[in-house]
Design an enzyme around this catalytic site. Structure first.
Site, PDB file in Angstrom:
ATOM      1  N   ASP B 100      23.091 -22.893 -10.942  1.00 39.43           N
ATOM      2  CA  ASP B 100      24.030 -24.027 -10.940  1.00 39.43           C
ATOM      3  C   ASP B 100      25.191 -23.699 -10.016  1.00 39.43           C
ATOM      4  OD1 ASP B 100      24.878 -21.977 -12.764  1.00 39.43           O
ATOM      5  OD2 ASP B 100      26.370 -23.352 -13.578  1.00 39.43           O
ATOM      6  N   GLU B 166      26.124 -21.177 -15.577  1.00 44.54           N
ATOM      7  CA  GLU B 166      27.107 -20.116 -15.388  1.00 44.54           C
ATOM      8  C   GLU B 166      28.495 -20.664 -15.076  1.00 44.54           C
ATOM      9  OE1 GLU B 166      29.404 -16.794 -13.611  1.00 44.54           O
ATOM     10  OE2 GLU B 166      28.926 -18.719 -12.671  1.00 44.54           O
TER      11      GLU B 166
END
Lengths: 477, 477
Positions: B100, B166
Site C-alpha cells: 500500500d 502499513e
C-alpha cells in the site's frame, strides 16, 4: 417622583402584552450577521425596526454601508438612524443598540426553538436575541409608544443608532460614527448604550468602565518544514520547546503579569474608588457559579472584582501551527505561533505596553540560546474606557433605577471591551452611559438565551424614567 | 566473488527494462490504504503481487484479515504470504514489505502524475510508492525472475510477507505475525526487511537499531466551559497558563531532558560503539539540507548521529483544546491537553520511563499551587530495537553490499520506529536485518517521491547477492 412618570409606568404595564408580542416578532426574524445565508433576514430585521419607528412617528433613515469587506457578494445591513422629536428646548439623547444576533440551532442544546420566543412559568422569555440586543432596542420603541398612548410629553429628543453587524465585528460602523459625530449625532448631549448585563440577577447596575485589550502573537520558526520527531528529535532546535519556554515567562499561575514595568503603568487605586467595591452585590459564590468550578484566584469579592475590572490580566489563548487534534502525532512543528492578550486599564497606553512586551520577550528568547527565529507583534489593540460615575448622565440614570427598582444601582465596570463605547465618546465628545437591561443569567451568545419579563417590562420603565431624569438633571451634578 | 553471482548480475542488467515496467505497473495501481474509496485498488495491488509471484513459481496465499476495526464496511486487504523453494538443505529467509502507499494528488505539488511512473534524464523514477515500498517489494520478485532466467540455482528458501495496510497502522498484521511465528514463519532462519533508506545518497547502509517511542498527554482543566478572557481574566486560574509552565519543565532548548533519573536508564556508550560513528558517511551539511535550516543543536556529525540514534529525545507536539486557528480569539480554554513524546533507547523500559514522567510532572504541577486539575497518562508506547551488527545475517549483507557497490556499508540506526521489526524478532526469535534500497532523497510520504534507477537495479542485485551470502555465512561470524 418626577412628574409624568406614574401614567407612563401604568401604560407600560397596560401594554406589556403587546411589548412582548413586539419582541416575539423580532426574535422570529433570524437576523444572524455571521451567516451569509441569513443576510436577507438581517435586512428584514432592519426594515422591521424602521417600520415600527416610522409608525411611532420617528424620522428614519436606513443608512447603507456598502459591500462587506472580504465578502463582496454581500451587502452590509444598513444602520438604522432615527430621530424622535426636534425641540431645541429639550436635551437630545443618543441611544445605540444592535438588531443582529448570534447563530443558534435547536440541535446546539436549546430546550425550545431559538427563534420562537417561549415564555415559561417563571416569566423567562427564551429566544435568540431576546436579551442581546433586541429586548433593549425594542425597549426604546416601547418607551415612545407608552408616552404617546399615555399622552405624556416625551422629555427629550431621541436619536437612535441601531446596527446590524455587531456580532460580526461591527463592520462599517466605526467610519459612520466618526463621520456623523458632527452631523447626525451633533445635537447629542449624552449617550446611552443598553448592551451589557447586570452583575447579578436582582440589582441593576450602571457601568462606567471597560478594560482594553492588546492582542499579541509570538512566532518561532526553525526548519523549513515540519519534521519527524523520530528522525530529528534531539538533533535540531524545536520551535515548540522555545515557545512554551517564552510563554511560561509571561504570567504566573496566580495571575501576576511577569513583564517588568507593566504594573507601573497602572493608575493607583484611590480610597474613593476602593469604597465603591464593598457595597456591590456580588459574592464568591456568584463567581464560582459562573466558572462552574471553584478555581478562583482571589479570596474575596473585592479583590476578584478589582482583578476583573481595574487591573490588567494576561491570558494565553493557544498555539497556531502545532498539533491540535485529538489523538497522537509525532510531529516537530516547523513554525508555531503563540497567542496571548493583555487586558489593559488606565493609564496603560498601547504603545508603552507593546514596548515593554516586545523588549521582555526578545530578552527572554535571547536567554534561551536557540538558533530558531522569533518574532513578536501586536495583532490588534483596543483602548480601555473609564467614565465618571458622578457625571449627570449617571446620576440621572441612578435616580431612574432607584425610582423603578427601589434600590440604588451598583456602579460597575466590565472586564471585557465594548469598542463602540469609546467610538461614541470620541465622535460626540459627550458622556457615555452603559445602562443594562438584562441580568447575569441571560446566557447571551449561548444556548437558551433569555430575557426575564421583569427585566424587559421594568427595564422599559427604566429607560423611560432615565429620559425624564436626564432631561432635567443639573449639569453640575 | 561468490559463485553464481556474475550470471545473476548480468541477467538483472538484461532485464532492467522489464523490471522497470513491473514497477510502472505497480505504481499505476493507486493502492492508498488510508482512503476508503481506494480500497479496491489495494486489493488489486495484492492480486497483482500474488499473480506475479505465482507466475514465477511461488506458492501464494492471500490471507484475509477480516473487517477493518472502526470501519466495518471495509475489508482489510489481505497479507500476501508466499513461499519460493522448500529445500531442507537450504536456509530459509523471511522477507517483509508492504504494497500500500500514501495518498498523492498532482495538485499537492507533484511535477508529474503521481501514479504514472516517470523516469527523467538522471534516472530518477518518480511515482507514489516507487521507493516506499513497491520498488523494494518488487526487488524480491526481480531476484527470483533473474535467477530463473539466468539458470542460477536459488540459494535459499524464500518466505514473503507483504502487507497492504502499513501506511494506516498495519491494521491486523501484529496478530498475524504472532500467530504465524511457529507456523508459516517457523522455518525462517533470519529476517530481512527492506523498508527504510540510506543515510545519504551514495553509500548503502545496514540498519541495526531503532528508537522506541512513549507518547504522553497532560490534561489540565479548570472551569466548566471556555471563558471570556475579558470577563474572567485575572480572577480564575487558567489551564493554559499551568500547561505552558509544566511543558516548559520537560526539556531545555538544547534538547536535554529535564526529568530526573531518565538519563540514568540509558545504556552507557561503549568504546566499540563509539568507533562505529566516525566512518559513517554523513555531515552537518547533510543535516542542514534535510532541516532546510541551520538550526542544529550539536556541532559535530558524531554527536548529531548519537543524539538521533542512541540517546533519548523529548518533543512537544502541540496542545489540544486551546485556540489553534489563524487570527485572534480572546478565549480562556477550559481544558487543554499537551502532547509530548519521548524517543526511547536501550535500556529504557516503558514502565520505568512512565513512572519517572508521572512523578516529575505531578511534582512540578503541585509546585504551581494551582486550583486546576491535572492528569498525565501514556497514550501509547513502542519499544526500541537494537540488533547486533556482528550477527551472520548482517555480515552476509555487508559482504553483499561490498560485492555490488564496492564499498563497505555504514552500520546505522534510525531515530524513528518500525514496529514490525520488533514483531518479527519476537515472533520468530530470529535476527532481523534492515536492508534499505532507496536513498535519503527519495521523499517517501512527500510530493515527488522517487526511486533512482541505480538504487532499484543495483538494489535488486544486492537483495540477490544477500541471499547468496546469507545462505553460506558461518553462524559463528
Amino acid at each position: 417622583m418626577a412628574p409624568q412618570l406614574e401614567p407612563f409606568f401604568q401604560k407600560v404595564d397596560d401594554l406589556s402584552g403587546s411589548f412582548i408580542d413586539r419582541l416575539r416578532k423580532a426574535v422570529a426574524i433570524p437576523s444572524i450577521s455571521a451567516q451569509d445565508e441569513n443576510r436577507p433576514d438581517v435586512f428584514k430585521m432592519g426594515q422591521f425596526l424602521a417600520s415600527e419607528l416610522e409608525a411611532l412617528g420617528a424620522e428614519v433613515e436606513q443608512r447603507p454601508l456598502g459591500k462587506q469587506p472580504g465578502k463582496e457578494h454581500l451587502d452590509l445591513p444598513p444602520v438604522i438612524l432615527a430621530r424622535y422629536g426636534n425641540d431645541k428646548n429639550k436635551r437630545t439623547i443618543l441611544v445605540y443598540g444592535h438588531y443582529d444576533v448570534q447563530p443558534a440551532l435547536k440541535e446546539d442544546g436549546w430546550a425550545t426553538e431559538p427563534f420562537d420566543l417561549t415564555v415559561d412559568a417563571q416569566g423567562r422569555m427564551f429566544g435568540r436575541g431576546s436579551t442581546d440586543d433586541k429586548g433593549p432596542v425594542l425597549g426604546w420603541l416601547n418607551v415612545i409608544e407608552a408616552h404617546k398612548k399615555a399622552g405624556v410629553e416625551f422629555p427629550v429628543n431621541l436619536l437612535c443608532c441601531f446596527e446590524g453587524m455587531e456580532e460580526y465585528g461591527s463592520e462599517g460602523l466605526e467610519d459612520l460614527i466618526q463621520a456623523e459625530g458632527k452631523k447626525f449625532f451633533k445635537d447629542a448631549d449624552a449617550v446611552c448604550i443598553s448592551d451589557n448585563y447586570w452583575l447579578g440577577t436582582e440589582k441593576p447596575c450602571l457601568t462606567y468602565g471597560l478594560r482594553g485589550c492588546n492582542y499579541y502573537s509570538i512566532s518561532i520558526s526553525g526548519p523549513a518544514q515540519d519534521l519527524h520527531s523520530g528522525v530529528f528529535g534531539g538533533s535540531a532546535h524545536e520551535p515548540m520547546t522555545d515557545l512554551v519556554n517564552v510563554l511560561s515567562k509571561l504570567v504566573d499561575v496566580q495571575g501576576n503579569i511577569m513583564i517588568p514595568g507593566l504594573m507601573d503603568l497602572v493608575a493607583p487605586v484611590t480610597e474613593e474608588e476602593k469604597s465603591l467595591y464593598g457595597d456591590i452585590s456580588y459574592s464568591m459564590e456568584n463567581l464560582h457559579e459562573s466558572l462552574g468550578s471553584e478555581t478562583s484566584i482571589h479570596p474575596t469579592k473585592e479583590r476578584t472584582l478589582m482583578a476583573r475590572w481595574r487591573y490588567p490580566s494576561l491570558s494565553i489563548h493557544g498555539v497556531e501551527g502545532a498539533y491540535s487534534a485529538p489523538g497522537a502525532k509525532t510531529v516537530i512543528p516547523a513554525k508555531v505561533i503563540g497567542k496571548f492578550s493583555i487586558r489593559t486599564v488606565p493609564n496603560m497606553e498601547s504603545e508603552q505596553v507593546s514596548k515593554l512586551v516586545f523588549d521582555y520577550i526578545k530578552a527572554e528568547f535571547a536567554k534561551l540560546n536557540s538558533k530558531n527565529t522569533m518574532n513578536v507583534w501586536l495583532q490588534h489593540d483596543g483602548k480601555w474606557w473609564v467614565s465618571s460615575p458622578k457625571h449627570w448622565n449617571f446620576t440621572a440614570a441612578s435616580k431612574a433605577v432607584t425610582q423603578v427598582f427601589g434600590v440604588e444601582p451598583d456602579m460597575t465596570r466590565e472586564g471585557g471591551s465594548i469598542p463602540v463605547t469609546l467610538s461614541f465618546e470620541q465622535a460626540t465628545g459627550k458622556n457615555v452611559l452603559l445602562l443594562p437591561m438584562g441580568s447575569s443569567t441571560d446566557a447571551a451568545h449561548s444556548v437558551n438565551e433569555k430575557l426575564d419579563k421583569r427585566n424587559y417590562i421594568e427595564g422599559t420603565k427604566l429607560l423611560g424614567a432615565y429620559l425624564h431624569y436626564v432631561s432635567e438633571e443639573p449639569i453640575n451634578a
